[in-house]
Enzyme design. Structure first.
Site, short mmCIF file in Angstrom:
data_model
loop_
_atom_site.label_atom_id
_atom_site.label_comp_id
_atom_site.label_asym_id
_atom_site.label_seq_id
_atom_site.Cartn_x
_atom_site.Cartn_y
_atom_site.Cartn_z
N CYS A 93 34.87 40.73 29.30
CA CYS A 93 35.19 39.34 29.64
C CYS A 93 36.52 39.00 28.97
O CYS A 93 37.35 39.89 28.77
CB CYS A 93 34.05 38.39 29.24
SG CYS A 93 33.61 38.42 27.49
N ALA A 94 36.71 37.75 28.62
CA ALA A 94 38.00 37.32 28.06
C ALA A 94 38.29 37.96 26.70
O ALA A 94 39.40 38.41 26.45
CB ALA A 94 38.04 35.80 27.94
#
Length: 149
Positions: A93-94
């Site tokens: 993810c981020a």
């Protein structure tokens, strides 16, 4: 008199316990550099999943990663994306401040799929200096490296 130590406040684990712990972590995680090296070498048998929203994916993602938001990760969505049943899924993810990759890994494991999480996510990938793609399509990492991006 010895100065109090935050580091030694708790005794370290015995070597055998530490070995089991750190070996187990490698069963759950794949770091950015290892993913990059394998993708660049054309290693097969794993699929990199960006578990963020399509908007975030389009703004910047790891080349070759498929976008599958964690809330939509199920058998049907994996089938629609053409992910082989025996592929290891690697979620990201981020970055450390985001838990979408963990949520995606939980969903994948609940489906009986082999899964690892890539700690650091896109933030870690960029910190390593690896290329980032934009747009809705998973561009090839090898082609981006050849183009010098």
């Amino acid at each position: 008199m010895r100065t109090r130590s935050n580091v030694r406040d708790h005794e370290p684990a015995r070597s055998a316990t530490a070995l089991r712990h750190f070996e187990a972590r490698l069963s759950f995680e794949a770091d950015c550099a290892d993913v990059y090296a394998d993708m660049l070498a054309g290693v097969q048998g794993f699929t990199l999943l960006d578990t963020r929203s399509p908007t975030h994916y389009a703004a910047g993602h790891i080349p070759g990663a498929l976008n599958l938001p964690h809330r939509r990760l199920d058998r049907d969505s994996l089938d629609l994306l053409g992910v082989p049943e025996d592929d290891l899924l690697v979620t990201y993810c981020a970055g450390p401040h985001c838990n979408a990759s963990t949520r995606g890994a939980v969903r994948a494991a609940a489906l009986g799929r082999a899964v690892k999480e890539m700690p650091g996510g896109l933030v870690g990938w960029e910190a390593e200096g690896f290329p980032v793609a934009t747009g809705d399509e998973p561009q090839s990492l090898a082609s981006m490296v050849r183009l010098g991006r």
